[in-house]
Design a protein around this motif. Structure first.
Motif, PDB file in Angstrom:
ATOM      1  N   ARG A 275       0.761  -1.275  -0.209  1.00  0.00           N
ATOM      2  CA  ARG A 275      -0.198  -0.248  -0.017  1.00  0.00           C
ATOM      3  C   ARG A 275       0.856   1.298  -0.102  1.00  0.00           C
ATOM      4  O   ARG A 275       0.312   2.445   0.080  1.00  0.00           O
ATOM      5  CB  ARG A 275      -0.963  -0.115   1.210  1.00  0.00           C
ATOM      6  CG  ARG A 275      -0.386   0.198   2.420  1.00  0.00           C
ATOM      7  CD  ARG A 275      -1.162  -0.079   3.747  1.00  0.00           C
ATOM      8  NE  ARG A 275      -0.727   0.377   4.996  1.00  0.00           N
ATOM      9  CZ  ARG A 275      -1.337  -0.088   5.998  1.00  0.00           C
ATOM     10  NH1 ARG A 275      -2.134  -1.027   6.062  1.00  0.00           N
ATOM     11  NH2 ARG A 275      -0.632   0.298   7.361  1.00  0.00           N
ATOM     12  N   GLY A 276       2.080   1.026  -0.367  1.00  0.00           N
ATOM     13  CA  GLY A 276       2.994   2.086  -0.436  1.00  0.00           C
ATOM     14  C   GLY A 276       3.695   2.922   0.753  1.00  0.00           C
ATOM     15  O   GLY A 276       3.940   3.881   1.057  1.00  0.00           O
ATOM     16  N   GLU A 277       3.650   1.783   2.240  1.00  0.00           N
ATOM     17  CA  GLU A 277       4.163   2.492   3.278  1.00  0.00           C
ATOM     18  C   GLU A 277       5.463   1.698   3.613  1.00  0.00           C
ATOM     19  O   GLU A 277       5.452   0.482   3.076  1.00  0.00           O
ATOM     20  CB  GLU A 277       3.058   2.373   4.251  1.00  0.00           C
ATOM     21  CG  GLU A 277       2.172   3.574   4.077  1.00  0.00           C
ATOM     22  CD  GLU A 277       1.017   3.616   5.143  1.00  0.00           C
ATOM     23  OE1 GLU A 277       0.816   4.355   5.946  1.00  0.00           O
ATOM     24  OE2 GLU A 277       0.418   2.511   5.588  1.00  0.00           O
ATOM     25  N   ASP A 278       6.259   1.985   4.630  1.00  0.00           N
ATOM     26  CA  ASP A 278       7.696   1.146   5.252  1.00  0.00           C
ATOM     27  C   ASP A 278       7.140   0.642   6.493  1.00  0.00           C
ATOM     28  O   ASP A 278       6.859   1.804   7.755  1.00  0.00           O
ATOM     29  CB  ASP A 278       8.871   2.365   4.980  1.00  0.00           C
ATOM     30  CG  ASP A 278       9.659   1.447   5.508  1.00  0.00           C
ATOM     31  OD1 ASP A 278      10.169   1.607   6.728  1.00  0.00           O
ATOM     32  OD2 ASP A 278      10.444   0.673   4.843  1.00  0.00           O
TER      33      ASP A 278
END
Length: 365
Positions: A203-206
């Motif tokens: 989902r584009g997070e770290d």
């Protein structure tokens, strides 16, 4: 800081469940419902005191679920299905719904401060403890979908309003004389699960950035906490009638968890191999206490003293015995309603066992 802790929730008595159904159907008034809640809380306080528990809760009897006390008291929340599902040994049980901001968040009433005032008035022995969902729970399971972009421009704007709500509530608790606050956190331990971490990346997070940001978020929410108020954090990988959401040891979050969050006590799930080994406890600094959640609230089988003592001995190789205590891995109310994995008699036997083991190891020092 005590050697024995419990997480907070207890099985709802049938009288309370019947009253909740009657209130929902309009058969009794809110005042009648509250009177029954009050009576049930007096009973569960007496139950805890009869066992000799050092901290006493209201069983979370005024909530629909462990996190609903927060969500129901704040305007602006809706619910969406998250990516993580509850599962047991053989199958997926259901998908967990998570809160999201569909409008600007505003605390419409006290969240737990009124609950604490009543609890304090009926406790005669022990320290009244109040529990509340941790702020990172309001973000982790939905990530960028935890707020509408038309409402909050970005994550930091959303977090800013969350922090304000927690600070307002903690100020109310302090004014009521609360000396022990516990945050219940399912986000950080789920962020140890390899599958969940992969979902975070998708989902584009770290995942590691989230751990660090959540540590700061918790500290920001607690910034106005009085120095004399003990802060406990309970970490749980989910508990729904014996099912769970995640697995994986604490290593990915341990350094930040123990060293960058301003907590005094950590109640850690350690009742199964899903929680990993004790090696992450090497990060625990002096002056902090870890309550080993070795006794399961997911199964009725009573653990043996020998097993518990061996586990405590193994943990003490990483954190000194003086830093450790013992408790159940989660609350005793596992999702509410029917289908509970243990009974009230099981609850008593498990808590009495914990008290006996603590006495034999530490003399309850």
């Amino acid at each position: 800081m005590f050697r024995v802790e419990h997480v907070g929730s207890f099985l709802r008595p049938e009288r309370l469940l019947d009253a909740a159904r009657a209130r929902k159907a309009g058969r009794i008034s809110q005042d009648q419902f509250k009177t029954i809640q009050d009576d049930c809380i007096r009973d569960i306080v007496a139950f805890q005191e009869s066992i000799g528990l050092p901290t006493i809760t209201d069983g979370e009897f005024r909530r629909r679920s462990w996190s609903a006390g927060f969500i129901d008291a704040v305007d602006g929340f809706g619910l969406r299905d998250g990516a993580l599902a509850f599962r047991n040994q053989g199958s997926v049980v259901g998908v967990a719904s998570s809160p999201y901001a569909k409008a600007l968040l505003r605390r419409k009433r006290r969240i737990v401060a009124d609950d604490y005032r009543f609890l304090k008035s009926v406790v005669s022995r022990g320290v009244p403890k109040v529990t509340i969902a941790a702020p990172d729970v309001m973000h982790y399971f939905l990530g960028p979908k935890s707020f509408e972009s038309s409402i909050y421009a970005d994550r930091e704007a959303y977090f800013s309003d969350l922090v304000k709500i927690y600070r307002e509530e903690i100020a109310e608790l302090a004014a009521a004389g609360c000396g022990y606050l516990q945050l219940d956190d399912t986000a950080l331990p789920c962020n140890c699960d390899p599958h969940a971490r992969a979902e975070v990346a998708a989902r584009g997070e770290d995942a590691d950035e989230l751990t660090e940001r959540y540590a700061r978020l918790i500290n920001e929410a607690l910034a106005g906490k009085p120095a004399g108020m003990t802060l406990g954090i309970h970490l749980c990988r989910g508990n729904l009638k014996g099912a769970w959401m995640a697995e994986g040891g604490y290593e990915p979050i341990a350094e930040a968890l123990f060293n960058r969050i301003d907590a005094n006590v950590y109640c850690l799930e350690y009742d199964s191999a899903r929680a990993g080994d004790f090696s992450p406890l090497r990060h625990v600094p002096k002056g902090k206490r870890v309550i080993l959640g070795l006794v399961s609230t997911k199964i009725p089988v009573l653990e043996t003293k020998d097993f518990l003592k061996r586990q405590i001995d193994a943990a003490s190789r990483y954190a000194g015995l003086e830093q450790l205590g013992i408790g159940p891995q989660c609350g005793f109310s596992s999702g509410g309603g029917s289908g509970q994995p243990i009974t009230q008699d099981d609850t008593r036997r498990k808590l009495e066992l914990i008290m006996e083991v603590s006495q034999e190891i530490w003399g309850n020092r």
